[in-house]
Design an enzyme around this catalytic site. Structure first.
Site, PDB file in Angstrom:
ATOM      1  N   SER A   1       0.624  -1.231   0.468  1.00  0.00           N
ATOM      2  CA  SER A   1       0.328  -0.078   0.465  1.00  0.00           C
ATOM      3  C   SER A   1       1.039   1.536   0.368  1.00  0.00           C
ATOM      4  CB  SER A   1      -1.257   0.047   1.452  1.00  0.00           C
ATOM      5  OG  SER A   1      -1.870  -1.379   2.062  1.00  0.00           O
TER       6      SER A   1
HETATM    7  N1  SAH Z   1       0.040  -4.869   4.332  1.00  0.00           N
HETATM    8  C1  SAH Z   1       0.276  -5.158   3.160  1.00  0.00           C
HETATM    9  C2  SAH Z   1      -0.350  -5.621   1.988  1.00  0.00           C
HETATM   10  C3  SAH Z   1      -1.302  -5.979   1.556  1.00  0.00           C
HETATM   11  S1  SAH Z   1      -2.440  -6.317   0.294  1.00  0.00           S
HETATM   12  C4  SAH Z   1       1.579  -5.043   3.341  1.00  0.00           C
HETATM   13  O1  SAH Z   1       2.019  -4.534   3.467  1.00  0.00           O
HETATM   14  O2  SAH Z   1       2.236  -5.538   2.207  1.00  0.00           O
HETATM   15  C5  SAH Z   1      -3.248  -7.400   0.403  1.00  0.00           C
HETATM   16  C6  SAH Z   1      -2.718  -9.123   0.282  1.00  0.00           C
HETATM   17  O3  SAH Z   1      -4.042  -9.484   0.951  1.00  0.00           O
HETATM   18  C7  SAH Z   1      -2.288  -9.130  -0.850  1.00  0.00           C
HETATM   19  O4  SAH Z   1      -1.100 -10.459  -0.431  1.00  0.00           O
HETATM   20  C8  SAH Z   1      -3.431 -10.968  -0.932  1.00  0.00           C
HETATM   21  O5  SAH Z   1      -2.935 -11.847  -1.187  1.00  0.00           O
HETATM   22  C9  SAH Z   1      -3.815 -10.999   1.086  1.00  0.00           C
HETATM   23  N2  SAH Z   1      -5.197 -11.109   1.076  1.00  0.00           N
HETATM   24  C10 SAH Z   1      -6.203 -11.122   0.240  1.00  0.00           C
HETATM   25  N3  SAH Z   1      -7.409 -11.633   0.635  1.00  0.00           N
HETATM   26  C11 SAH Z   1      -6.596 -12.619   2.061  1.00  0.00           C
HETATM   27  C12 SAH Z   1      -7.320 -13.914   2.744  1.00  0.00           C
HETATM   28  N4  SAH Z   1      -8.692 -13.808   2.823  1.00  0.00           N
HETATM   29  N5  SAH Z   1      -6.768 -13.553   3.868  1.00  0.00           N
HETATM   30  C13 SAH Z   1      -5.558 -13.751   4.284  1.00  0.00           C
HETATM   31  N6  SAH Z   1      -4.649 -12.358   3.142  1.00  0.00           N
HETATM   32  C14 SAH Z   1      -5.252 -12.270   2.730  1.00  0.00           C
END
Ligand code: SAH
Length: 205
Positions: free
Chosen positions: A52
């Protein structure tokens, strides 16, 4: 410059600004993006996901009103950057990621940086193991069409959850839910764009 820009955009919590200053964001982006690590934009990471943009990380963190004793759950580890920021402001972070590759890279990266109050687990944020217990704060960093009741039930009394809520492809609204004696108090904050929160552990190719 980095701090100044965050301040200019309205981040005022000193502890949050300090954490943003302290965590080396360049370690969490792809090597080719190092020069752009401190630009205020989201960047691509492995598995088609994103880290993000700094403002959104700082804003969500500020809205959580973290205190040192807190135990925090993050759904969507991604690069591990948001977890690293949280870990400077509370006692314990549990972060869940559905891609094994991302979970493993983030785990190794966070260990190497010495952030030892973060546990990274491979799993599904829609199906959190009962043994994980309850949390003072919950942060969802992937877009949910709605906030599952079961997730709200993981909040301790007085707890705060923040999540991007809305259509998977399009704009979502950052929603903050506070658990009160009377129930759940819901407030809409700002519009954001996140990658979707998808159910189940990802099948990687
Ligand atoms: N917080 C992260 C950015 C997140 S991007 C950072 O600081 O880099 C969103 C992430 O959520 C992705 O890696 C995606 O694979 C994960 N994601 C999506 N659905 C999910 C779920 N049901 N459980 C766990 N992770 C999930």
């Amino acid at each position: 410059m980095f701090q100044l820009n965050l301040r200019r955009r309205g981040i005022s919590d000193q502890a949050v600004l300090r954490a943003m200053e302290e965590v080396p964001r360049e370690i969490f982006v792809e090597p080719a993006d190092r020069a752009d690590a401190y630009r205020d934009s989201a960047l691509g990471i492995a598995c088609g996901q994103t880290i993000s943009q700094p403002f959104v990380v700082a804003y969500m963190t500020e809205q959580l009103q973290l205190q040192m004793p807190h135990r925090v759950l993050e759904i969507g580890t991604g690069s591990g950057y948001q977890a690293a920021i949280l870990s400077r402001l509370c006692s314990q972070v549990l972060t869940i990621e559905r891609y094994r590759t991302l979970a493993e890279i983030a785990r190794a990266r966070l260990a190497k940086l010495g952030y030892d109050n973060i546990e990274v687990i491979l799993g599904d944020g829609y199906d959190i193991p009962a043994a994980a217990g309850t949390f003072d704060r919950i942060i969802v960093t992937a877009a949910m069409e709605q906030i599952p009741e079961a997730l709200l039930e993981r909040l301790k009394p007085g707890g705060i959850l923040i999540a991007p809520v809305g259509p998977h492809h399009g704009t979502q609204t950052l929603v903050r839910v506070t658990r009160t004696d009377a129930g759940f108090d819901r407030r809409e904050l700002v519009d954001v764009r996140f990658v979707p929160a998808l159910p189940g552990i990802a099948r990687e190719l």
